[in-house]
Design an enzyme around this catalytic site. Structure first.
Site, PDB file in Angstrom:
ATOM      1  CE  LYS A  10      -3.825  -2.277   2.481  1.00  0.00           C
ATOM      2  NZ  LYS A  10      -4.738  -2.206   3.652  1.00  0.00           N
ATOM      3  CE1 TYR A  50      -9.232  -3.134   0.432  1.00  0.00           C
ATOM      4  CE2 TYR A  50      -8.651  -1.055  -0.605  1.00  0.00           C
ATOM      5  CZ  TYR A  50      -8.302  -2.149   0.171  1.00  0.00           C
ATOM      6  OH  TYR A  50      -7.030  -2.257   0.682  1.00  0.00           O
ATOM      7  CG  PHE A  58     -13.125   1.277   7.132  1.00  0.00           C
ATOM      8  CD1 PHE A  58     -12.536   0.683   6.021  1.00  0.00           C
ATOM      9  CD2 PHE A  58     -13.920   0.502   7.957  1.00  0.00           C
ATOM     10  CE1 PHE A  58     -12.737  -0.664   5.740  1.00  0.00           C
ATOM     11  CE2 PHE A  58     -14.137  -0.853   7.685  1.00  0.00           C
ATOM     12  CZ  PHE A  58     -13.544  -1.431   6.573  1.00  0.00           C
ATOM     13  NE  ARG A  86      -6.173 -12.426   4.879  1.00  0.00           N
ATOM     14  CZ  ARG A  86      -6.925 -11.330   4.942  1.00  0.00           C
ATOM     15  NH1 ARG A  86      -6.776 -10.349   4.033  1.00  0.00           N
ATOM     16  NH2 ARG A  86      -7.799 -11.175   5.891  1.00  0.00           N
ATOM     17  CB  THR A  92      -7.140  -5.917   9.902  1.00  0.00           C
ATOM     18  OG1 THR A  92      -7.667  -7.015   9.146  1.00  0.00           O
ATOM     19  CG2 THR A  92      -7.425  -4.610   9.187  1.00  0.00           C
ATOM     20  NE  ARG A 103      -2.002  -5.908   7.173  1.00  0.00           N
ATOM     21  CZ  ARG A 103      -3.153  -6.433   6.765  1.00  0.00           C
ATOM     22  NH1 ARG A 103      -3.744  -7.383   7.481  1.00  0.00           N
ATOM     23  NH2 ARG A 103      -3.718  -6.011   5.647  1.00  0.00           N
ATOM     24  CG  ASN A 117      -3.255  -2.652   7.012  1.00  0.00           C
ATOM     25  OD1 ASN A 117      -3.130  -2.206   5.877  1.00  0.00           O
ATOM     26  ND2 ASN A 117      -4.344  -3.291   7.415  1.00  0.00           N
ATOM     27  CG  HIS A 120      -5.040  -6.331  -0.422  1.00  0.00           C
ATOM     28  ND1 HIS A 120      -6.249  -6.410   0.212  1.00  0.00           N
ATOM     29  CD2 HIS A 120      -5.099  -7.182  -1.494  1.00  0.00           C
ATOM     30  CE1 HIS A 120      -7.031  -7.263  -0.449  1.00  0.00           C
ATOM     31  NE2 HIS A 120      -6.350  -7.744  -1.480  1.00  0.00           N
ATOM     32  CD  GLU A 131      -8.558  -9.185  -3.671  1.00  0.00           C
ATOM     33  OE1 GLU A 131      -7.375  -9.540  -3.463  1.00  0.00           O
ATOM     34  OE2 GLU A 131      -9.385  -9.009  -2.749  1.00  0.00           O
TER      35      GLU A 131
END
Ligand code: IDP
Ligand code: MG
Length: 139
Positions: A10, A50, A58, A86, A92, A103, A117, A120, A131
């Site tokens: 990100k 998203y 948010f 993940r 998250t 993270r 964070n 993704h 995606e």
């Protein structure tokens, strides 16, 4: 089973110079890089990406954050890479993400309207396929 996942570094991760660190961890784990591209998101692309979050409180700050700078879009491949990445990313909220995770080791959240964070990662085979189709339609 060999599968593919979509990873994004990100804008916070790219701005902090952590793109290489994320790729290093992915490669060191033994996953294969299939595509890596520095990109600018658009509001339309993010609405697709998203879709599950449209309308949440948010969502608008999340889109603003994701448009605030380039993102590194990555497709990685390997045995159970969706679940594996993940776990590497951590939960998250970086404050409670396990130490050792991306993270948990590298992100923080205070004073920010949306969780910054760093990464993704697709959360299921269905999400990964969707995606990857959004970010790399040719693949
Ligand atoms: P994930 O990235 O761990 O899969 P999601 O629930 O899919 O988490 O949320 C997408 C992104 O939206 C998160 O990574 C984070 O940047 C942001 N986000 C999620 N929940 C919140 C929240 O409650 N407040 C602020 N930002 C959030
Ligand atoms: Mg998610």
């Amino acid at each position: 089973m060999t599968e593919r996942t979509l990873i994004l570094v990100k804008p916070d991760g790219v701005a902090r110079g952590l793109s290489g660190e994320v790729l290093r961890r992915v490669e060191a784990k033994g996953y294969t890089l299939v595509a890596v591209e520095l990109r600018r998101a658009t509001p339309e692309l993010l609405a697709d990406h998203y879709a599950e979050h449209v309308g949440k409180p948010f969502y608008d700050p999340l889109v603003e954050f994701m448009l605030s700078g380039p993102v590194l879009a990555v497709v990685a491949e390997g045995e159970r890479v969706i679940e594996g990445f993940r776990v590497m990313a951590g939960t998250t909220d970086p404050t409670t993400a396990a130490p050792g995770s991306i993270r948990g080791d590298l992100a923080r959240t205070w004073d920010l309207p949306v969780i910054h964070n760093i990464v993704h990662g697709s959360d299921s085979p269905e999400s990964a396929e969707r995606e990857i189709g959004i970010w790399f339609p040719g693949i």
